[in-house]
Design a protein around this motif. Structure first.
Motif, PDB file in Angstrom:
ATOM      1  N   GLU A  16       0.836  -1.198   0.000  1.00 42.16           N
ATOM      2  CA  GLU A  16       0.000   0.000   0.000  1.00 42.16           C
ATOM      3  C   GLU A  16       0.875   1.254   0.000  1.00 42.16           C
ATOM      4  OE1 GLU A  16      -3.579   1.756  -0.466  1.00 42.16           O
ATOM      5  OE2 GLU A  16      -3.225  -0.404  -0.408  1.00 42.16           O
ATOM      6  N   HIS A  20       1.656   4.343  -3.153  1.00 40.44           N
ATOM      7  CA  HIS A  20       1.590   5.794  -2.965  1.00 40.44           C
ATOM      8  C   HIS A  20       2.976   6.434  -2.883  1.00 40.44           C
ATOM      9  CE1 HIS A  20      -2.423   4.446  -1.733  1.00 40.44           C
ATOM     10  NE2 HIS A  20      -2.818   5.624  -2.169  1.00 40.44           N
ATOM     11  N   SER A  23       3.793   9.752  -4.878  1.00 41.24           N
ATOM     12  CA  SER A  23       3.136  10.994  -4.444  1.00 41.24           C
ATOM     13  C   SER A  23       3.924  11.696  -3.335  1.00 41.24           C
ATOM     14  CB  SER A  23       1.716  10.704  -3.963  1.00 41.24           C
ATOM     15  OG  SER A  23       1.733  10.086  -2.687  1.00 41.24           O
ATOM     16  N   GLU A  25       3.322  11.529  -0.322  1.00 44.79           N
ATOM     17  CA  GLU A  25       2.411  11.810   0.783  1.00 44.79           C
ATOM     18  C   GLU A  25       2.350  10.616   1.735  1.00 44.79           C
ATOM     19  OE1 GLU A  25       0.534  14.646   1.450  1.00 44.79           O
ATOM     20  OE2 GLU A  25       1.771  15.534  -0.142  1.00 44.79           O
ATOM     21  N   LEU A  27       0.846   7.945   4.415  1.00 39.63           N
ATOM     22  CA  LEU A  27      -0.460   7.315   4.649  1.00 39.63           C
ATOM     23  C   LEU A  27      -0.625   7.083   6.147  1.00 39.63           C
ATOM     24  CD1 LEU A  27      -0.652   4.573   1.868  1.00 39.63           C
ATOM     25  CD2 LEU A  27      -1.818   6.771   1.930  1.00 39.63           C
TER      26      LEU A  27
END
Length: 145
Positions: A16, A20, A23, A25, A27
């Motif tokens: 997961e 991401h 990006s 960013e 989580l």
């Protein structure tokens, strides 16, 4: 060699995070837990272990959460399993002497199986399994059209 629930959850969480990664960013635990159906408390403990092993890093604050500490193509499955299970390649070597020729043969075969498992886990990275997942999703999508 069997994949434990602990290792599977860790790999799912890392997958997961890998999805991401570009990006930049972080989580949050609840996002990862919801997406991968992992209990929050259990995931929190796993991420702490992965953080101590420098596989993930945490970011504090309102927009905080977890990120991969390295690129997904630089993290092998062997690193993850070793971190979670505490397995080391030297553990495969048993110290006590076999009591019979049969015991010696069994030990040699078991050692060979362990070496093969380590080789496969060393060969694959998070990026590799993310790509396998994406291609499988594409096939599933194509199948239902």
């Amino acid at each position: 060699m069997e994949l434990s629930c602990k290792s599977e959850y860790a790999l799912l969480a890392l997958l997961e995070l890998a999805a991401h990664y570009s990006s930049g960013e972080p989580l949050q635990i609840r996002q990862i837990a919801a997406e991968q159906n992992i209990p929050d408390r259990y995931l929190e403990q796993l991420l702490a272990v992965l953080r101590r092993a420098n596989l993930v890093r945490s970011q504090r604050g309102a927009r905080g959460g977890y990120l991969l500490a390295r690129e997904p193509w630089k993290i092998t499955l062997l690193e993850v399993v070793n971190c979670i299970e505490g397995i080391d390649t030297h553990d495969a070597e048993l110290t006590r002497e076999p009591k019979s020729v049969e015991g010696m043969v069994i030990r040699e075969v078991w050692h060979e199986a362990g070496q093969a498992a380590y080789a496969v886990l060393q060969k694959y990275t998070l990026q590799d399994i993310a790509e396998k997942r994406d291609s499988r999703r594409q096939l599933d999508f194509m199948y239902y059209i």
